[in-house]
Design a protein around this motif. Structure first.
Motif, short mmCIF file in Angstrom:
data_model
loop_
_atom_site.label_atom_id
_atom_site.label_comp_id
_atom_site.label_asym_id
_atom_site.label_seq_id
_atom_site.Cartn_x
_atom_site.Cartn_y
_atom_site.Cartn_z
N SER A 25 0.81 -1.23 0.00
CA SER A 25 0.00 0.00 0.00
C SER A 25 0.83 1.27 0.00
CB SER A 25 -0.91 0.03 1.23
OG SER A 25 -0.14 0.25 2.41
N PHE A 77 0.18 5.27 4.62
CA PHE A 77 -1.12 5.96 4.63
C PHE A 77 -1.54 6.23 6.07
CE2 PHE A 77 -2.21 1.49 4.86
CZ PHE A 77 -3.33 1.42 5.68
N SER A 84 -9.72 0.48 -0.06
CA SER A 84 -10.20 0.72 1.30
C SER A 84 -11.66 1.15 1.22
CB SER A 84 -9.36 1.81 1.98
OG SER A 84 -9.93 2.19 3.21
N GLU A 123 -11.93 3.38 -2.02
CA GLU A 123 -10.89 4.34 -2.32
C GLU A 123 -9.55 3.64 -2.51
OE1 GLU A 123 -10.84 7.15 0.83
OE2 GLU A 123 -12.74 8.10 0.26
N ASN A 124 -8.72 4.20 -3.40
CA ASN A 124 -7.36 3.70 -3.60
C ASN A 124 -6.44 4.26 -2.52
OD1 ASN A 124 -8.14 2.38 -6.00
ND2 ASN A 124 -7.80 4.24 -7.19
N PHE A 125 -5.31 3.60 -2.33
CA PHE A 125 -4.31 4.06 -1.38
C PHE A 125 -3.44 5.11 -2.05
CE2 PHE A 125 -5.76 0.09 0.25
CZ PHE A 125 -5.69 0.20 1.63
N PRO A 126 -3.21 6.26 -1.39
CA PRO A 126 -2.54 7.37 -2.07
C PRO A 126 -1.09 7.11 -2.46
CG PRO A 126 -2.80 7.85 0.27
CD PRO A 126 -3.60 6.61 -0.01
N ASN A 127 -0.40 6.21 -1.73
CA ASN A 127 1.02 5.98 -1.99
C ASN A 127 1.32 4.52 -2.32
OD1 ASN A 127 1.86 8.72 -1.37
ND2 ASN A 127 1.39 8.22 0.77
N GLU A 128 0.34 3.81 -2.88
CA GLU A 128 0.56 2.39 -3.13
C GLU A 128 1.69 2.18 -4.14
OE1 GLU A 128 -2.45 0.11 -5.23
OE2 GLU A 128 -3.40 1.96 -5.88
#
Length: 263
Positions: free
Chosen positions: A199, A202, A229, A236-241
């Motif tokens: 991920s 986050f 998530s 929602e997607n993970f911002p720093n995946e």
């Protein structure tokens, strides 16, 4: 006697008509259950969500509806359909009954030839004032990984360590209480210990409930899965995946034989 009766009737009417007009009067919202539906069937077209006879949403793969308020404590049919050649076709269905204020999350899993509904019911969570706990669930719904998946939730710079949860395919964990943190990291591994997804860092806020869902991925690179998530609003997607990206460039300027691109 008729006069007294008329006066009594008039006073009753004035009393009733005045209810709710005083300053500070607040009309109570009607009781409701809450429904949210996520589509994780990788080969699906846009799916139609029908609650009894009402169309409540259209969702593509990896997307979810918002929070839908429905009549509580009544059994209703949840029908998932597709639109083929302008004909609505039933894909999968089931009966649901949602208590007052409870959240029912429905995950449409499996494949188009073998779909199934995963039902997760949550009561309104209770958190201590100034608490530091977040409550989480993990779902493995990736058809490309038929074995169990180990989820590791740690601080961003910490080693993976022992699994936070080991989840068979199309299964969901109970609620797990986790200490909140501004820099957590979620990783998924298969049963041989090979990394499946990361991920990146986050925020895991205190006094919140979230659901992490592993699903299939068809983008560039070697990864077969990714996670989303489920929050209070939508998937929602993970911002720093950590995930591979690819780009293609074309020069459409007729009088320039070559141009330089900088990324």
């Amino acid at each position: 006697m008729k006069y007294i009766l008329a006066v009594f009737t008039l006073l009753t009417f004035l009393f009733l008509s005045g209810c709710g007009s005083e300053d500070g009067f607040t009309r109570e919202s009607p009781p409701a259950g809450i429904l949210q539906v996520l589509n994780v069937i990788p080969d699906s077209p846009e799916l139609i969500v029908n609650y009894e006879n009402q169309n409540v949403g259209f969702i593509d793969f990896g997307k979810s509806t918002g929070l839908i308020e429905v009549l509580p404590l009544v059994t209703r049919s949840l029908r998932i359909t597709t639109n083929e050649n302008q004909t609505e076709t039933l894909l999968v269905s089931g009966d649901v009954r949602i208590p007052v204020d409870n959240l029912l999350t429905v995950v449409i899993a499996g494949t188009m030839t073998s779909p199934e509904l995963i039902l997760i019911e949550d009561v309104p969570p209770e958190y201590a004032d100034d608490g530091t706990i977040s409550k989480l669930r993990f779902i493995h719904a990736a058809t490309s990984v038929q074995t169990s998946v180990d989820f590791h939730l740690t601080e961003n710079d910490a080693p993976a360590g022992e699994p936070t949860a080991s989840v068979p395919i199309n299964s969901v964990t109970e609620l797990i209480s986790i200490e909140a943190s501004e820099t957590v990291r979620l990783r998924a591994f298969d049963t041989t210990g090979d990394a499946l997804w990361d991920s990146g860092s986050f925020l895991l806020s205190a006094s919140t409930s979230q659901m992490f869902v592993l699903l299939d991925y068809f983008g560039p690179g070697d990864s077969k899965v990714r996670a989303v998530s489920m929050t209070s609003s939508a998937a929602e997607n993970f911002p720093n995946e950590v995930i591979t990206s690819s780009s293609r460039y074309a020069n459409m300027i007729s009088d320039r034989t070559a141009v330089d691109f900088y990324l």
